[in-house]
Scaffold this active site. Structure first.
Site, mmCIF file in Angstrom:
data_model
loop_
_atom_site.group_PDB
_atom_site.id
_atom_site.type_symbol
_atom_site.label_atom_id
_atom_site.label_comp_id
_atom_site.label_asym_id
_atom_site.label_seq_id
_atom_site.Cartn_x
_atom_site.Cartn_y
_atom_site.Cartn_z
ATOM 1 N N ALA A 134 0.823 -1.217 0.000
ATOM 2 C CA ALA A 134 0.000 0.000 0.000
ATOM 3 C C ALA A 134 0.850 1.258 0.000
ATOM 4 O O ALA A 134 0.433 2.302 0.473
ATOM 5 C CB ALA A 134 -0.918 -0.005 1.217
ATOM 6 N N ALA A 135 2.069 1.150 -0.557
ATOM 7 C CA ALA A 135 2.969 2.311 -0.479
ATOM 8 C C ALA A 135 3.013 3.126 -1.766
ATOM 9 O O ALA A 135 3.601 4.200 -1.796
ATOM 10 C CB ALA A 135 4.374 1.843 -0.112
ATOM 11 N N ARG B 84 -1.825 7.550 -11.154
ATOM 12 C CA ARG B 84 -2.898 7.469 -12.160
ATOM 13 C C ARG B 84 -4.259 7.895 -11.608
ATOM 14 O O ARG B 84 -5.184 8.157 -12.353
ATOM 15 C CB ARG B 84 -2.977 6.034 -12.723
ATOM 16 C CG ARG B 84 -1.803 5.684 -13.617
ATOM 17 C CD ARG B 84 -1.708 4.192 -13.906
ATOM 18 N NE ARG B 84 -1.096 3.442 -12.806
ATOM 19 C CZ ARG B 84 -0.851 2.137 -12.816
ATOM 20 N NH1 ARG B 84 -1.190 1.413 -13.878
ATOM 21 N NH2 ARG B 84 -0.289 1.536 -11.782
ATOM 22 N N LYS C 203 -3.691 6.858 -2.821
ATOM 23 C CA LYS C 203 -4.547 5.936 -3.581
ATOM 24 C C LYS C 203 -5.355 4.949 -2.741
ATOM 25 O O LYS C 203 -6.578 4.867 -2.881
ATOM 26 C CB LYS C 203 -3.728 5.156 -4.612
ATOM 27 C CG LYS C 203 -4.557 4.063 -5.300
ATOM 28 C CD LYS C 203 -3.943 3.533 -6.571
ATOM 29 C CE LYS C 203 -3.008 2.397 -6.329
ATOM 30 N NZ LYS C 203 -2.637 1.731 -7.605
ATOM 31 N N GLY D 123 9.182 -0.377 -6.423
ATOM 32 C CA GLY D 123 8.502 -1.520 -7.039
ATOM 33 C C GLY D 123 7.939 -2.482 -6.013
ATOM 34 O O GLY D 123 8.263 -2.408 -4.826
ATOM 35 N N GLU E 206 4.732 -7.998 -17.490
ATOM 36 C CA GLU E 206 3.955 -6.761 -17.318
ATOM 37 C C GLU E 206 3.543 -6.210 -18.677
ATOM 38 O O GLU E 206 4.236 -6.397 -19.672
ATOM 39 C CB GLU E 206 4.793 -5.719 -16.573
ATOM 40 C CG GLU E 206 5.082 -6.084 -15.132
ATOM 41 C CD GLU E 206 3.822 -6.340 -14.320
ATOM 42 O OE1 GLU E 206 2.968 -5.446 -14.251
ATOM 43 O OE2 GLU E 206 3.682 -7.453 -13.778
ATOM 44 N N ASN F 155 -2.476 -11.664 -13.869
ATOM 45 C CA ASN F 155 -2.027 -11.758 -12.487
ATOM 46 C C ASN F 155 -2.873 -10.769 -11.677
ATOM 47 O O ASN F 155 -2.913 -9.588 -11.975
ATOM 48 C CB ASN F 155 -0.538 -11.364 -12.441
ATOM 49 C CG ASN F 155 -0.056 -11.098 -11.029
ATOM 50 O OD1 ASN F 155 -0.597 -11.632 -10.058
ATOM 51 N ND2 ASN F 155 0.981 -10.263 -10.904
ATOM 52 N N LYS G 211 -31.213 21.448 14.469
ATOM 53 C CA LYS G 211 -29.800 21.236 14.803
ATOM 54 C C LYS G 211 -29.637 21.201 16.313
ATOM 55 O O LYS G 211 -30.238 22.018 17.017
ATOM 56 C CB LYS G 211 -28.986 22.382 14.209
ATOM 57 C CG LYS G 211 -27.508 22.288 14.455
ATOM 58 C CD LYS G 211 -26.874 23.642 14.710
ATOM 59 C CE LYS G 211 -26.857 23.982 16.184
ATOM 60 N NZ LYS G 211 -26.185 25.233 16.528
ATOM 61 N N ARG H 215 -46.388 41.334 19.326
ATOM 62 C CA ARG H 215 -46.505 41.790 17.936
ATOM 63 C C ARG H 215 -47.213 43.143 17.934
ATOM 64 O O ARG H 215 -47.897 43.505 18.895
ATOM 65 C CB ARG H 215 -47.301 40.774 17.097
ATOM 66 C CG ARG H 215 -48.706 40.584 17.593
ATOM 67 C CD ARG H 215 -49.415 39.425 16.892
ATOM 68 N NE ARG H 215 -50.797 39.356 17.319
ATOM 69 C CZ ARG H 215 -51.518 38.243 17.338
ATOM 70 N NH1 ARG H 215 -50.982 37.090 16.973
ATOM 71 N NH2 ARG H 215 -52.768 38.260 17.716
HETATM 72 C C1 UD1 Z 1 0.596 -5.002 -10.369
HETATM 73 C C2 UD1 Z 1 1.383 -6.199 -10.890
HETATM 74 C C3 UD1 Z 1 0.659 -6.786 -12.109
HETATM 75 C C4 UD1 Z 1 -0.774 -7.169 -11.698
HETATM 76 C C5 UD1 Z 1 -1.498 -5.991 -11.064
HETATM 77 C C6 UD1 Z 1 -2.806 -6.463 -10.473
HETATM 78 C C7 UD1 Z 1 3.729 -5.696 -10.455
HETATM 79 C C8 UD1 Z 1 5.023 -5.250 -11.030
HETATM 80 N N1 UD1 Z 1 2.718 -5.771 -11.292
HETATM 81 O O1 UD1 Z 1 0.594 -4.000 -11.378
HETATM 82 O O2 UD1 Z 1 1.336 -7.938 -12.570
HETATM 83 O O3 UD1 Z 1 -1.474 -7.625 -12.848
HETATM 84 O O4 UD1 Z 1 -0.718 -5.421 -10.001
HETATM 85 O O5 UD1 Z 1 -3.564 -5.417 -9.988
HETATM 86 O O6 UD1 Z 1 3.675 -6.021 -9.283
HETATM 87 N N2 UD1 Z 1 3.254 -0.684 -4.275
HETATM 88 C C9 UD1 Z 1 4.063 -0.483 -3.185
HETATM 89 N N3 UD1 Z 1 5.344 -0.098 -3.380
HETATM 90 C C10 UD1 Z 1 5.865 0.109 -4.622
HETATM 91 C C11 UD1 Z 1 5.031 -0.105 -5.743
HETATM 92 C C12 UD1 Z 1 3.720 -0.499 -5.531
HETATM 93 O O7 UD1 Z 1 3.649 -0.665 -2.039
HETATM 94 O O8 UD1 Z 1 7.045 0.449 -4.706
HETATM 95 C C13 UD1 Z 1 1.855 -1.113 -4.036
HETATM 96 C C14 UD1 Z 1 0.835 -0.153 -4.597
HETATM 97 O O9 UD1 Z 1 0.429 0.770 -3.600
HETATM 98 C C15 UD1 Z 1 -0.300 -1.073 -5.003
HETATM 99 C C16 UD1 Z 1 0.370 -2.399 -5.282
HETATM 100 O O10 UD1 Z 1 1.642 -2.329 -4.711
HETATM 101 O O11 UD1 Z 1 -1.236 -1.233 -3.956
HETATM 102 C C17 UD1 Z 1 0.466 -2.678 -6.776
HETATM 103 O O12 UD1 Z 1 1.200 -1.632 -7.406
HETATM 104 P P1 UD1 Z 1 0.704 -0.950 -8.754
HETATM 105 O O13 UD1 Z 1 1.661 0.112 -9.123
HETATM 106 O O14 UD1 Z 1 -0.719 -0.607 -8.662
HETATM 107 O O15 UD1 Z 1 0.913 -2.186 -9.756
HETATM 108 P P2 UD1 Z 1 0.151 -2.476 -11.112
HETATM 109 O O16 UD1 Z 1 0.755 -1.661 -12.181
HETATM 110 O O17 UD1 Z 1 -1.299 -2.398 -10.920
HETATM 111 CA CA CA Z 2 -2.623 -1.710 -9.302
#
Ligand code: UD1
Ligand code: CA
Length: 460
Positions: free
Chosen positions: A10-11, A16, A23, A78, A155, A170, A351, A440
């Site tokens: 969740a980082a 987008r 997000k 990543g 990807e 995936n 209120k 009044r």
């Molecule tokens: C990712 C997958 C893809 C899959 C898709 C499903 C990768 C490289 N790709 O793509 O194969 O089909 O999810 O929804 O994993 N996040 C971090 N730290 C980071 C990057 C991302 O915590 O450095 C978290 C994001 O907050 C997010 C999740 O990881 O909740 C996925 O990252 P996101 O950038 O949304 O990956 P996708 O491009 O959707």
């Molecule tokens: Ca995603």
């Protein structure tokens, strides 16, 4: 204890989404996406949840509190790098680690359980949750070998034409043998189109090592939805809306038109309550049995007791007790308590006030900072003037009182039981019980006014 751990990713910045809000904090039917994901993991009875946070860490922690432990990813390099943040806490633990994405809010606990059971039964080092979709654009594709076993994930941005044509995606949900995960994680590089460390790359590395890698296909592909932008966010909302409405209908609530009825996740509704179209029920709202929520009402963080009727009204942090009715077109604001058998009619705003049992406020009134006793009748257009531009003051109205139409009650003010306020009065002094207050101008009658007035005019 089955030694099942969860890492929730969740980082990510969520560029987008084009949003100031982090997000995974974007709500889907009132609950942040990361809240849905963590809840699903907890419902699947895992031992421990670790949430990886970055820039929006405080918001996520404030929301999840002790539902999760936290890992911090300083720079978002990543998904593999995100999981890497758990190394010191998890690397030497035996067991299964489930990796979930904080942006897949539709994933259900049942699916997580099935995935973990499947993974452990197969004795796999990794199992990917996959889905067949008609529009795989944007997702990682699951590339299989000729014998049908999983080979790797590619990807979107790295895929060639053949790979892009693959419709199995995936979902971003995986089970790993924990020790194997951390062993191969350090082999992942960032040699790809996005220059990121991809978690899906561990699949190919494990395969090259001849380890068992499995794929488990989702029965309901809706669950795979990854929310990267607002278009996907609205898709997630619609699917979740249908799910929530269905749950209430199964539990005995009538929803006339589920497509135009929005009920947030934590709302509770009793049996035989009827919800009419265009209604939005939000936050911590709790609704009793045999209630009618009329069309186009919005109810936020409110308590509605049995047999209440509400039509075309807005309620915020209000409480409405048994057998009362509200609206059409009324607005109950914070700290309003409507006791039993009260009638609040058209265009009434209330209120921070209590209206006691059996009272009626029929038409076009404002009541603020007041205690109104039982069996009081508030006529049309009565205004409780609670504010002098600097401070707010309180009004109390004793039981069995009658407030005539178009009266203004200037606070601070106390009207004793059985008071009577003449229509059109401005009341600035307290009334002792059982008295009549008239405030009044006296009426003046000018005889033959009409004729004189128009005759004079015609002479000009
Ligand atoms: C990712 C997958 C893809 C899959 C898709 C499903 C990768 C490289 N790709 O793509 O194969 O089909 O999810 O929804 O994993 N996040 C971090 N730290 C980071 C990057 C991302 O915590 O450095 C978290 C994001 O907050 C997010 C999740 O990881 O909740 C996925 O990252 P996101 O950038 O949304 O990956 P996708 O491009 O959707
Ligand atoms: Ca995603």
């Amino acid at each position: 204890m089955k030694n099942r751990y969860v890492i929730v990713l969740a980082a990510g910045q969520g560029t987008r989404m084009k949003s100031k809000l982090y997000k995974v904090m974007h709500p889907v039917m009132g609950r942040p996406m990361v809240g849905h994901v963590v809840q699903a993991a907890l419902d699947a009875e895992v031992d421990r949840v670790y949430t990886v946070t970055g820039v929006g860490a405080d918001l996520v922690k404030d929301y999840l509190q002790d539902q999760s432990d936290y890992l911090y990813q300083d720079e978002q390099l990543g998904t593999a790098h995100a999981v890497e943040q758990g190394r010191s806490l998890l690397a030497d633990k035996k067991g299964t680690t489930l990796v979930l994405s904080g942006d897949t809010p539709l994933l259900q606990a049942e699916t997580i359980k099935k995935l973990m059971d499947f993974h452990e039964k197969k004795d796999a080092k990794a199992t990917i949750l996959t889905a067949q979709t008609e529009n795989p654009f944007g997702y990682g594709r699951v590339i299989r070998t000729e014998d049908g076993s999983v080979h790797k994930i590619v990807e979107e941005k790295d895929a060639n034409t053949t790979e892009k044509a693959v419709q199995e995606i995936n979902t971003g949900t995986y089970c790993f043998d924990n020790e194997s995960l951390f062993e191969v994680l350090e082999k992942v590089d960032n040699n790809n189109a996005q220059g990121e460390y991809y978690l899906p790359d561990v699949i190919e590395i494990l395969k090259d090592r001849k380890e068992i890698v499995e794929a488990y296909q989702l029965e309901n592909k809706d669950e795979s939805l990854g929310v990267n932008d607002r278009v996907a966010l609205s898709e997630a909302q619609l699917i979740m809306q249908a799910r929530v409405n269905e749950k209430h209908m199964v539990n005995g609530v009538t929803i006339i038109d589920p497509q135009t009825t929005y009920i947030e996740m934590d709302v509770e509704i009793g049996q035989d309550t009827v919800i009419e179209p265009g209604t939005y029920l939000k936050g911590t709202t709790v609704i009793g049995e045999d209630v009618l929520i009329g069309s186009d009402s919005t109810i936020i963080d409110s308590q509605i007791k049995d047999r209440v009727t509400i039509r075309q009204s807005v309620l915020e942090e209000a409480e409405v007790k048994e057998d009362s009715d509200i609206g059409p077109y009324s607005h109950l604001r914070a700290n309003t308590v409507i006791e039993e058998k009260v009638h609040i009619g058209n265009f009434v705003e209330i209120k921070n006030s209590t209206i006691s049992e059996g009272s009626a406020v029929g038409h076009h009134s404002y009541i603020g900072d007041a205690e109104v006793g039982s069996k009081v009748n508030v006529g049309a257009g009565v205004v409780f003037a609670n504010y002098n531009g600097k401070e707010k003051f309180k009004t109390t109205v004793g039981s069995h009182s009658f407030i005539g139409s178009n009266a203004t009650l200037v606070a601070p003010l106390h009207l004793g039981d059985k008071s009577f306020v003449a229509a059109g009065s401005t009341i600035i002094e307290d009334l002792p019980k059982e008295s009549l207050g008239i405030g009044r101008g006296r009426q003046v009658i000018k005889k033959d006014f009409y004729t004189n007035y128009f005759e004079n005019k015609n002479e000009d």
